[in-house]
Design an enzyme around this catalytic site. Structure first.
Site: not given
Length: 458
Positions: A229, A263
């Protein structure tokens, strides 16, 4: 000897120094994880759930102890830190309740008398985690892995050693079996050897795309599965038929949670030109009202950037974009005084190709681009090497249709992009591969074993 050093970003003072694990200590952690796996894999889902629920209860009961660690080590506002501890507990509770259902045998008709797929654990899983959500990301990693019957070794970011130690202590506090979850205070230069160690069977990594490529290469070299990720330059599309007031409110929140150090925060706000000025006025109003300051104070909405070099890089991105023609509506100036604070900043007149669009901005900097149509907005949204999260504000039907054309691992229609234990999340392109959370996440680190039982059906 390498030391892991934690610096309080509110005042720049060193708060914690922890010696990095030696080669012998690393080997001992890996051996314990391997030994623990042989017993843990044979436990029932109910037995695993009992441990995870106990850890979750412990987190909730001791949030006043755990939350301040995040505020101290990486500057998360204290109200957000309390929320993160609760969310980490939720992840543990969710998988404790649903893992057995998620991993139920899947019967598939064939020429066999019976044929099915069963989901078996792999072994010790290594989680390599960043600093920006120390508790949540730890449980996003470990809760599904543990409930699947794996054991977990967590190599946390070197700047949050206090948080890392506290998470391991939570398992010890509830009497969890020794070795099923361990914190490894390894130096960065030792991580590759841990990935390649025979005891480690799979790797979960959250962080930058640059570091992710190195982790992926090492795991692939040993033929080990990995979930990555990575970063994002998440688009937020606002079309002319959107609820502009609601869109502006949620976009401001999405941009400044954790001081914008997320993010999946809205990084590029792409607004249809006919409503651009109205939307910018609304967005600016929300951003102006945000209090930047001491994260220990409950009315603070935006704390400091986690480290000095991260703030310098963020300011460079703003300065470069303004030099290229962007307009700085709010903020954009480095403040005087202690700590690594950065003002809430709003840039307009941003064009594709500017630094604020081509690099991930990790801080409270909102970037607004104008698009002449929905088609152009979509093209701008997809004009990025990243593909983590995205949002679109328009009518429901139109938003769902556009979601199919947005190059991202998750899309929110008329809402904030967030992670939820019930729903899978992850990216495409340079934002990584694999999924975490939901039923998809727990199946990343299992052996989907096909079982064929004869005789052949006549």
């Amino acid at each position: 000897m390498t030391t892991l050093t934690s610096i309080n970003p509110t005042n720049g003072e060193v708060v914690r120094e922890v010696p990095a694990a030696t080669a012998a200590e690393i080997a001992a952690v890996l051996q314990r994880a391997e030994q623990a796996f042989h017993a843990w894999r044979d436990t029932t889902f109910a037995e695993r759930a009992q441990v995870l629920n106990a850890v979750a209860a412990h987190l909730r009961e001791n949030t006043d102890t755990y939350a301040p660690l995040m505020t101290e080590e990486m500057g998360k506002p204290i109200t957000e830190a309390h929320g993160e501890v609760a969310k980490a507990a939720w992840a543990a509770e969710h998988y404790a309740e649903h893992a057995e259902q998620y991993l139920a045998d899947e019967h598939i008709a064939s020429d066999a008398t019976s044929s099915y797929v069963q989901h078996l654990p792999l072994g010790p899983v290594l989680g390599i985690l960043p600093w920006n959500a120390p508790f949540w990301l730890a449980f996003r990693f470990c809760a599904p892995a543990l409930m699947a019957g794996n054991t977990c070794v967590m190599k946390h970011d070197p700047h949050v050693p206090g948080c890392a130690a506290a998470i391991q202590d939570a398992f010890k506090a509830v009497g969890a079996p020794d070795g099923i979850f361990q914190t490894l205070h390894a130096a960065t230069e030792d991580v590759e050897s841990v990935i390649r160690a025979p005891e480690i069977r799979a790797v979960s990594f959250t962080g930058s795309d640059r570091a992710g490529s190195q982790v992926a290469a090492a795991a692939a070299g040993e033929i080990k599965p990995a979930v990555l990720e990575l970063g994002g330059s998440d688009p937020c599309i606002v079309l002319a038929d959107a609820d502009l007031a609601r869109a502006a409110q949620v976009t401001a929140l999405s941009r400044i949670i954790n001081a914008g150090q997320s993010c999946i925060a809205a990084k590029r706000v792409i607004v249809e030109r006919s409503v651009h000025d109205e939307f910018v006025d609304l967005l600016a109003g929300h951003l102006r009202d945000l209090k930047v300051g001491d994260p220990n104070e409950e009315d603070t909405k935006v704390g400091p950037i986690a480290r000095g070099e991260l703030r310098e890089n963020l300011h460079r991105q703003v300065v470069d974009s303004v030099a290229a023609g962007a307009t700085c509506v709010l903020g954009g100036e480095l403040p005087e005084g202690d700590g690594y604070f950065y003002p809430v900043t709003l840039l307009t007149d941003v064009q594709p190709g500017m630094t604020a669009c081509t690099e991930e901005t990790f801080g409270p900097v909102a970037v607004v681009l104008a698009a002449d149509s929905a088609e152009e907005a979509l093209a701008i949204a997809n004009d990025t090497p990243y593909g983590l999260g995205a949002s679109v504000w328009t009518t429901t039907e139109r938003g769902e249709a556009m979601a199919r054309r947005i190059e991202a691992g998750q899309v929110s229609v008329n809402g904030i992009v967030k992670t939820d234990p019930r729903l899978p999340s992850g990216g495409i392109k340079r934002s990584g591969y694999g999924r975490e959370l939901g039923p998809h996440g727990i199946r990343e680190f299992v052996n989907a074993q096909q079982v064929w039982v004869g005789p052949v059906k006549q």
